[in-house]
Design a protein around this motif. Structure first.
Motif, short mmCIF file in Angstrom:
data_model
loop_
_atom_site.label_atom_id
_atom_site.label_comp_id
_atom_site.label_asym_id
_atom_site.label_seq_id
_atom_site.Cartn_x
_atom_site.Cartn_y
_atom_site.Cartn_z
N UNK A 31 23.38 -21.75 25.31
CA UNK A 31 22.70 -20.62 24.68
C UNK A 31 22.32 -19.55 25.69
N UNK A 32 23.23 -19.28 26.62
CA UNK A 32 23.03 -18.21 27.58
C UNK A 32 22.19 -18.56 28.79
N UNK A 33 21.78 -19.82 28.90
CA UNK A 33 20.91 -20.25 30.01
C UNK A 33 21.63 -21.32 30.84
N UNK A 34 21.69 -21.18 32.17
CA UNK A 34 22.25 -22.25 32.99
C UNK A 34 21.25 -23.40 33.11
N UNK A 35 21.55 -24.53 32.49
CA UNK A 35 20.61 -25.65 32.43
C UNK A 35 20.90 -26.73 33.46
N UNK A 36 22.05 -26.66 34.06
CA UNK A 36 22.45 -27.61 35.11
C UNK A 36 23.30 -26.85 36.09
N UNK A 37 23.08 -27.05 37.37
CA UNK A 37 23.88 -26.37 38.37
C UNK A 37 24.01 -27.18 39.63
N UNK A 38 25.19 -27.10 40.24
CA UNK A 38 25.46 -27.75 41.53
C UNK A 38 26.15 -26.74 42.43
N UNK A 42 25.91 -18.61 38.25
CA UNK A 42 25.28 -19.53 37.30
C UNK A 42 24.73 -20.79 37.95
N UNK A 43 25.52 -21.45 38.79
CA UNK A 43 25.06 -22.71 39.39
C UNK A 43 23.83 -22.48 40.26
N UNK A 44 23.89 -21.46 41.12
CA UNK A 44 22.75 -21.18 41.99
C UNK A 44 21.55 -20.69 41.19
N UNK A 45 21.81 -19.96 40.11
CA UNK A 45 20.73 -19.51 39.23
C UNK A 45 19.99 -20.70 38.64
N UNK A 46 20.73 -21.72 38.20
CA UNK A 46 20.08 -22.92 37.66
C UNK A 46 19.17 -23.57 38.70
N UNK A 47 19.64 -23.61 39.94
CA UNK A 47 18.84 -24.19 41.03
C UNK A 47 17.60 -23.36 41.28
#
Length: 263
Positions: free
Chosen positions: A118-125, A222-227
């Motif tokens: 839903x437009x949100x990065x919820x998991x990132x590596x 996205x991945x770094x944003x989640x972090x």
């Protein structure tokens, strides 16, 4: 969006995604260590190497096995076949973020894998293979690991009394917009760095601010944003809202990546 307000999501164990990114990082590093300098240009003029293709070829089937039926939006696949329509839930992959840094041989490149809901990065590596360092987030907590050491939780830091550490990319280090944006702020240091490392170092409390004025793609951030979100910071778009994903063309405009007290 605060970490405790993230939408509920069916997700694989983050350890499985970390392992996948780490294996892709080994492939990238093996090519990097024997690299002959050969690269090609994509239609947009950006470079691509064998490492980009090899890492993506490993990651895509791995993600499809972890969450069958969930689309995977990956940079090189999009370059070859076009950008797909967005979905409510999908993976975003940049197999080698910082290909220019790969070609410069400075080690400042990463493997990025994110799950967006839903437009949100919820998991990132974010895997930084040349430095043996990785960062990840899921469930509202952020972690980093150096080599085979035990993982440790990370969080953004308050602004140091001596001022902000501001990160910038090589291609934008002399941007007059940056000077204007920093007017009135106490800045202790400006540091040049490649790839999504700029964002995760803010999450790790090693820097405070990264301003980007030009466009990027969602798989770059996205991945770094989640972090960073899980570590207590965030990325805001040009209107001051948290950066959203699944935008038309998966294109980001400018943004500000910030620690807790850097805005």
């Amino acid at each position: 969006m605060a970490a405790d307000a993230l939408p509920p999501v069916e997700a694989p164990p983050v350890e499985a995604v970390v392992d996948l990114a780490r294996r892709a990082g080994r492939v990238v590093l093996e090519i990097y260590n024997s690299f002959d300098g050969a690269s090609l240009r994509k239609d947009d003029g950006s470079p691509v190497t064998a490492a980009d293709h090899a890492a993506e070829a490993l990651i895509l089937p791995g993600l499809r096995a972890l969450l069958p039926g969930v689309p995977v939006v990956a940079e090189e696949q999009c370059a070859a076949h076009g950008i797909p329509a967005a979905a409510d839930r999908f993976w975003l992959v940049d197999p080698v973020d910082g290909t220019k840094e790969f070609l410069r041989r400075n080690g400042e490149f990463t493997v990025n894998i994110a799950l967006v809901v839903n437009g949100v990065p919820v998991l990132g590596v974010v895997e930084a293979p040349a430095f043996g360092r990785r960062f990840w987030a899921a469930g509202g907590t952020a972690w980093q690991q150096q080599g085979d050491e035990a993982p440790r939780r990370i969080a953004v830091r308050p602004t140091p009394a001596e001022g902000l550490v501001v990160l910038t990319s090589r291609s934008h280090r002399d941007d007059p917009k940056l000077d204007a944006a920093l007017q009135g702020r106490r800045v202790a240091e400006r540091r040049i760095l490649g790839s999504s490392l700029k964002i995760v170092l803010i999450a790790a409390g090693e820097a405070d601010l990264y301003l980007r004025f030009g466009p990027t793609m969602e798989w770059d951030t996205a991945a770094a944003d989640a972090v960073l979100r899980a570590a207590g910071g965030g990325i805001d778009d040009v209107s001051g809202r948290p950066l959203a994903y699944a935008k038309p063309g998966f294109l980001n405009a400018g943004f500000v990546a910030r620690g807790a007290a850097a805005d």
